[in-house]
Design a protein around this motif. Structure first.
Motif, short mmCIF file in Angstrom:
data_model
loop_
_atom_site.label_atom_id
_atom_site.label_comp_id
_atom_site.label_asym_id
_atom_site.label_seq_id
_atom_site.Cartn_x
_atom_site.Cartn_y
_atom_site.Cartn_z
N ASP A 169 48.22 39.83 42.27
CA ASP A 169 49.27 38.81 42.28
C ASP A 169 48.63 37.45 42.00
OD1 ASP A 169 48.00 38.16 44.71
OD2 ASP A 169 49.56 39.10 45.92
N LEU A 170 49.46 36.40 42.03
CA LEU A 170 48.96 35.06 41.73
C LEU A 170 47.91 34.62 42.75
CD1 LEU A 170 49.03 32.54 39.96
CD2 LEU A 170 50.98 31.73 41.31
N ALA A 171 48.11 34.95 44.02
CA ALA A 171 47.13 34.56 45.04
C ALA A 171 45.76 35.16 44.73
CB ALA A 171 47.61 35.00 46.42
N ALA A 172 45.71 36.41 44.30
CA ALA A 172 44.44 37.05 43.96
C ALA A 172 43.83 36.41 42.71
CB ALA A 172 44.64 38.55 43.76
N ALA A 173 44.64 36.09 41.72
CA ALA A 173 44.14 35.44 40.50
C ALA A 173 43.56 34.07 40.82
CB ALA A 173 45.26 35.32 39.46
N VAL A 174 44.24 33.32 41.68
CA VAL A 174 43.76 31.98 42.05
C VAL A 174 42.47 32.10 42.86
CG1 VAL A 174 44.29 29.96 43.48
CG2 VAL A 174 45.98 30.84 41.83
#
Length: 189
Positions: A169-174
């Motif tokens: 998800d976005l949290a993991a990408a960030v």
């Protein structure tokens, strides 16, 4: 300048299985951790810009007032976490319009890089659909697929541009971006 380009639907906001986009404020539900991830980018000195297809405008499914209300709610929720989007670029056209701004065409991303005067090769592009990644690939950006939204259904062997990083998800990408930036020698980022 550190700049990241995000997709909206499926990356920042949740979608029902059959939806490709949202068309009302009531449908706006952030992906868990997405708004906090954007705030984390901001706190680390990144500019965050949204590039989103909004063909519902061109098809008459909603109007600009509704789109602005959705984005106002998103901005309000981000601000409560100390986060912000620096800009929102959107394409109002349908596929039949054959414009250069509707992803997978690179027009929106070219406009963003031009406005911020950044080399596209230094820009992470994060999204949950093939069209967003294809537009990023066309400008030579760093590609990141998130498995929220439509991302989980994308077969990497058939659909992903070379060099694409895949995240839950976005949290993991960030988290990946921030860890990668921290690992760079001083002055290299």
């Amino acid at each position: 300048m550190k700049l990241v380009i995000l997709d909206r639907d499926g990356t920042i906001n949740s979608l029902a299985d059959e939806e490709a986009f949202i068309s009302s404020v009531e449908e706006w539900v952030p992906v868990p951790g997405a708004l906090q991830a954007i705030a984390s980018l901001n706190h680390a000195g990144w500019r965050v810009v949204l590039a989103t297809n909004q063909s519902g405008l061109g098809r008459g499914l909603f109007d600009v007032t509704t789109l602005n209300a959705i984005h106002a709610l998103m901005h309000k929720q981000l601000a409560a976490l100390g986060g912000r989007l620096d800009a929102i670029f959107y394409c109002p056209h349908t596929a039949a319009d054959a414009c250069n701004c509707r992803k997978p065409a690179p027009g929106l991303m070219e406009q963003i890089c031009e406005r911020y005067r950044v080399d596209p090769r230094t820009v992470p592009v994060i999204g949950s659909c093939a069209a967003h990644l294809q537009a990023g690939a066309a400008i030579g950006a760093q590609l990141h697929l998130v498995d929220s939204g439509q991302g989980a259904a994308i077969d990497p062997a058939l659909s992903l541009p070379a060099g694409t990083h895949r995240h839950a998800d976005l949290a993991a990408a960030v988290a990946y971006l921030l860890a990668s930036a921290a690992a760079l020698p001083a002055g290299a980022g």
